[in-house]
Design an enzyme around this catalytic site. Structure first.
Site, PDB file in Angstrom:
ATOM      1  N   ALA A   1       0.843  -1.203  -0.097  1.00 49.92           N
ATOM      2  CA  ALA A   1       0.008  -0.050  -0.035  1.00 49.92           C
ATOM      3  C   ALA A   1       0.780   1.426   0.041  1.00 49.92           C
ATOM      4  CB  ALA A   1      -0.813   0.067   1.231  1.00 49.92           C
TER       5      ALA A   1
ATOM      6  N   CYS B   1      16.323   0.108  -0.306  1.00 47.05           N
ATOM      7  CA  CYS B   1      16.775  -0.844   0.522  1.00 47.05           C
ATOM      8  C   CYS B   1      17.988  -1.506   0.423  1.00 47.05           C
ATOM      9  CB  CYS B   1      15.564  -2.071   0.195  1.00 47.05           C
ATOM     10  SG  CYS B   1      14.292  -1.807  -0.393  1.00 47.05           S
TER      11      CYS B   1
END
Ligand code: PLP
Length: 392
Positions: free
Chosen positions: A199, A328
């Protein structure tokens, strides 16, 4: 000044999402497994969210399973399929997200699977002939190939891959984290077995996502518990997150054309402003500059004589937030850029846009980059920096 151009890492909550989740953060806090009225209301909210997501993707509600984000969904789809169907071979690519590559690495280490890496061309596009050869040679294959790349934006033809998967009786997982809410899906028509969404990549809350599991499949769960998500994922549902996810996806699809048009114009605007900035030798990685072959909101660039880390840090000092590859990576070299044969300097600064960005912000970004070159004699000399006439 704060300019946020890191929307492939995460996005701001949409105001409509905030409004939708507010009651669930305050008064509607019951557990959806409770049988009382408040619990039933929470369960209805989760069920409604599932219906919304399914409807938007052309899936059945029973095919949508809520998770704590794309990473969990990827782990569930890959490990769940490998274990449920005893699959012994996986085809993937070197530019997948680490959530895919590390999950597969673990299975390979444990002796469950062998992994083949499909060939990529110099821009990072999947070689479909090689994919077909690999499929022909390997029965019981799981394909794990992403739809939109998070660092260089490349779009993969998941329709063609689905057709090949069906032809060779393979199972097809695609990581749609970067394209969910940005591209249309009709899962009734697609030959896709599993896909995922998160989301926070489409203006919803963090820590919530979903996995689509085609109804012909049942996976080995990752998380055992109270039987939630029809036994595929135990644990009390994240009602706030799930309600926010469904609202964010609804808003994203309602405004898809307008948002896509805006972010691609932003991308093209930045490219054209950089082209007349006087900085010579800016390169764009993969397909990121292309309007058709890349995710509309991602632009990956290499700047001459400036390392990724240095440029990202200098922009950060003046309040401009971009990233070196993916968020990341934690500062390490990008495995995606390294996989691209043609990129000589292996540097990449990722600008990623959202509907909330403006053209004026991009003017300020280009000004900031040109100032970095102007103020650093070493960089500017080596880069062949030229002041263009209109600035003299
Ligand atoms: N897959 C891709 C392509 C992504 O870009 C990301 C996030 O950057 C993920 C998976 C993981 O998503 P999450 O951190 O929401 O689990």
């Amino acid at each position: 000044m704060e300019i946020y151009l890191d929307n492939a890492a995460t996005t701001a909550l949409d105001p409509e999402v905030i409004e939708a989740i507010l009651p669930f953060l305050t008064t509607h806090y019951a557990n959806p497994s409770s049988s009382h009225r408040a619990g039933r209301r929470a369960k209805e909210a989760v069920d409604q969210a599932r219906r919304t997501v399914a409807h938007l993707l052309g899936a059945a509600p029973e095919e949508i399973y809520f998770t704590a984000g794309a990473t969990e969904g990827i782990n569930l789809a890959l490990s769940g399929a490998i274990q449920a169907y005893d699959l012994s071979h996986v085809i993937t690519s070197r530019i997948e997200h680490k959530a895919v590559l590390q999950t597969l690495k673990r299975h390979e280490k444990e002796g469950d699977i062998e992994t083949s890496f499909v060939k990529l061309d110099e821009r990072g596009n999947v070689d479909l002939y090689h994919l077909e050869n690999l499929l022909r040679a390997n029965p019981r294959t799981l394909i794990a190939l992403m739809h939109g790349n998070n660092e260089i934006g490349n779009l993969t033809d998941i329709h063609a891959i689905g057709v090949l998967a069906r032809r060779y009786n393979a199972v097809f997982f695609t990581d749609t984290t970067q394209t969910m809410g940005k591209a249309h899906f009709d899962l009734r028509e697609a030959d896709i077995d599993f896909l995922v969404g998160s989301a926070h990549k489409f203006h919803g809350p963090k820590g919530v996502g979903f996995v689509y599991i085609n109804q012909k499949h049942r996976l080995k769960p990752l998380i055992y518990g109270g039987g939630q998500e029809r036994g595929q994922r135990g644990g009390t549902e994240n009602v706030v997150g799930i309600v926010g996810l469904a609202k964010a996806l609804e808003v994203a699809y309602r405004n898809l054309e307008a948002s896509r048009s805006k972010v691609s114009k932003l991308k093209q605007y930045l490219v054209s402003k950089l082209a007349i900035s006087g900085i010579e030798g800016i390169c764009y990685n993969g397909e990121s500059k292309s309007a058709e072959n890349s995710v509309a909101n991602v632009l990956s660039a290499s700047f001459p004589c400036l390392s990724t880390g240095s440029l990202v840090a200098r922009l950060d000092q003046v309040g401009i937030q971009v990233s070196g590859g993916s968020a990341c990576q934690g500062g390490g070299a990008s495995h995606v850029i390294q996989a691209l044969a043609c990129e000589a300097d292996k540097e990449n600064v990722r600008f990623s846009f959202s509907k909330f960005n403006t053209f004026e912000e991009l003017d300020l970004v280009v000004d900031a980059i040109t100032r970095i070159y102007e103020s650093d004699p070493v960089v500017s000399t080596r880069a062949g920096w030229k002041r263009i006439a209109s600035w003299a």
